[in-house]
Scaffold this active site. Structure first.
Site, PDB file in Angstrom:
ATOM      1  CG  ASP A  22       5.000  -5.590 -17.838  1.00  0.00           C
ATOM      2  OD1 ASP A  22       5.245  -4.398 -18.094  1.00  0.00           O
ATOM      3  OD2 ASP A  22       5.888  -6.445 -17.711  1.00  0.00           O
TER       4      ASP A  22
ATOM      5  CG  HIS B  21      10.285  -0.571 -15.561  1.00  0.00           C
ATOM      6  ND1 HIS B  21       9.588   0.534 -16.019  1.00  0.00           N
ATOM      7  CD2 HIS B  21       9.635  -1.655 -16.068  1.00  0.00           C
ATOM      8  CE1 HIS B  21       8.575   0.127 -16.772  1.00  0.00           C
ATOM      9  NE2 HIS B  21       8.570  -1.200 -16.817  1.00  0.00           N
TER      10      HIS B  21
ATOM     11  CD  GLU C 273      10.362  -6.947 -15.175  1.00  0.00           C
ATOM     12  OE1 GLU C 273       9.606  -7.620 -15.886  1.00  0.00           O
ATOM     13  OE2 GLU C 273      10.788  -5.825 -15.506  1.00  0.00           O
TER      14      GLU C 273
ATOM     15  CG  ASP D 188       6.093  -0.296 -26.486  1.00  0.00           C
ATOM     16  OD1 ASP D 188       5.550  -0.177 -25.377  1.00  0.00           O
ATOM     17  OD2 ASP D 188       7.331  -0.294 -26.623  1.00  0.00           O
TER      18      ASP D 188
ATOM     19  N   GLY E 113      13.565  -0.820 -19.486  1.00  0.00           N
ATOM     20  CA  GLY E 113      14.628  -1.512 -20.200  1.00  0.00           C
ATOM     21  C   GLY E 113      15.343  -2.480 -19.285  1.00  0.00           C
TER      22      GLY E 113
ATOM     23  CG  HIS F 185       5.221  -1.248 -21.113  1.00  0.00           C
ATOM     24  ND1 HIS F 185       6.303  -0.394 -21.115  1.00  0.00           N
ATOM     25  CD2 HIS F 185       5.277  -1.922 -19.938  1.00  0.00           C
ATOM     26  CE1 HIS F 185       6.992  -0.556 -19.997  1.00  0.00           C
ATOM     27  NE2 HIS F 185       6.391  -1.476 -19.260  1.00  0.00           N
TER      28      HIS F 185
ATOM     29  CG  HIS G  75       3.803  -1.462 -14.893  1.00  0.00           C
ATOM     30  ND1 HIS G  75       4.925  -1.129 -14.174  1.00  0.00           N
ATOM     31  CD2 HIS G  75       4.261  -2.004 -16.050  1.00  0.00           C
ATOM     32  CE1 HIS G  75       6.004  -1.456 -14.860  1.00  0.00           C
ATOM     33  NE2 HIS G  75       5.625  -1.990 -16.007  1.00  0.00           N
TER      34      HIS G  75
END
Length: 355
Positions: free
Chosen positions: A293, A201, A204, A20, A174, A18, A16
């Site tokens: 993350d 996701h 969370e 970006d 998101g 990202h 996991h």
């Protein structure tokens, strides 16, 4: 207890992360200058600090706002390829031997790239990074759809089209509140018909209903975060533990939890690393995995995440090996390739450290 350097040298698996959320601050500065994007701070050190401080708000929504600046500089093929290549370089330096890196292709088309061109540019960067590392790492893409948008079917079809060319699976991300995964049920049903892997996701920024929908309605293979599964576990005064029906199902079915300790603290999902549910979930032998993350926003790495757990829970190298094997077993990679990495890389690597 292992030292930080021993943790860095240990082979690690990242499920996991990202794309970006892991840019180098200096790269952001250089790419922003090329496209005329105004940044909130000058200088790499100051910019890196701004990202970490802005993300450290206790709010998932505020945390997500920091991505406006990274996504803005990732709108050309050259920029995407550079960011992807540097991502691999940074993961290799951190001792990672297998990684699945996710991003939302739909967020990188503002300058005219097609979705296919976005995926191709990222894949070119990953392949260049892997080649430079002499095959010491395997990196695959996870294509993410944004849960507040309506392009999930399009991204799911893209993931299937690219699954033999570097794409491991699909994800949605998101803000969770108000955007349940069942809004994208058609995409998940399509992926199931195509025998394609996907993670969601869930659990969370929202609680048990998000996890329940992701598993029972959408059929998720893994839970992105899933930390709020702790809300279905009760610890009595005498120390006895009772699992609710959802927690028991997740544990019994060995559904992997993509836990991201540092990020969970930043977004307010947990109060501190020492209070993170990963401790109890590990004791109860859920399929726990450790992840970063967003390395930029959290100012973290896999070494930092694991060493924080060592300090908080007195974990040994054997415990870290258990987390790593959990992750590799849960990877969206054919079984024989997973087994090869376990037998030829992970187990020998830990055996050498354990002496």
């Amino acid at each position: 207890m292992p030292t930080r350097e021993e943790v860095r040298r240990a082979p690690k698996v990242l499920l996991h992360d990202h794309l970006d959320g892991g840019l180098r601050p200096q790269t952001i500065i250089e790419l922003a200058a090329e496209v005329g994007h105004e940044l909130p701070a000058a200088g790499a050190e100051a910019l890196g600090a701004w990202f970490t401080q802005s993300a450290d708000s206790g709010s998932l929504e505020r945390y997500l706002e920091t991505f406006d600046h990274t996504v803005a500089v990732m709108q050309t093929a050259d920029a995407l390829t550079r960011v992807a290549r540097e991502c691999v370089e940074d993961l290799v330096a951190d001792g990672i031997v297998y990684a699945e890196v996710r991003y939302a292709p739909e967020q990188h088309v503002e300058a005219g790239l097609s979705l296919d061109e976005v995926v191709a540019a990222v894949q070119a960067g990953f392949e260049a990074g892997v080649a430079a590392a002499d095959g010491r790492i395997v990196v695959r893409q996870l294509l993410t759809a944004m849960r507040h948008q309506a392009r999930s079917m399009e991204i799911a079809e893209l993931a299937v089209a690219w699954r033999d060319r570097g794409v491991a699976g699909f994800d949605i991300a998101g803000a969770e509140a108000g955007f349940p995964p069942t809004r994208h049920l058609d995409a998940f049903e399509y992926l199931q018909r195509e025998n394609s892997h996907f993670t969601i996701h869930a659990g969370e920024g929202f609680g048990l209903p998000s996890i329940w929908e992701a598993i029972q309605w959408c059929g998720a293979d893994r839970l992105g975060h899933g930390v709020r599964i702790i809300d279905d576990i009760r610890v009595a005064d005498d120390g006895s533990v009772r699992l609710g029906p959802l927690a028991a199902y997740v544990r019994d079915k060995r559904i992997p939890l993509e836990l991201c300790p540092a990020s969970n603290v930043q977004t307010g999902a947990v109060a501190s690393i020492a209070q993170h549910p990963i401790g109890l979930l590990t004791q109860l032998r859920f399929r726990v995995t450790v992840n970063t993350d967003n390395r930029l926003m959290s100012g973290t790495s896999m070494t930092a995440e694991m060493f924080d757990l060592v300090e908080a829970f007195d974990y040994s190298l054997s415990d870290l090996r258990w987390f790593t094997l959990n992750a590799m077993k849960s990877a969206f990679l054919p079984f024989d390739q997973r087994l090869e990495i376990i037998d030829r890389v992970i187990k020998p690597g830990y055996d050498a450290l354990l002496g």
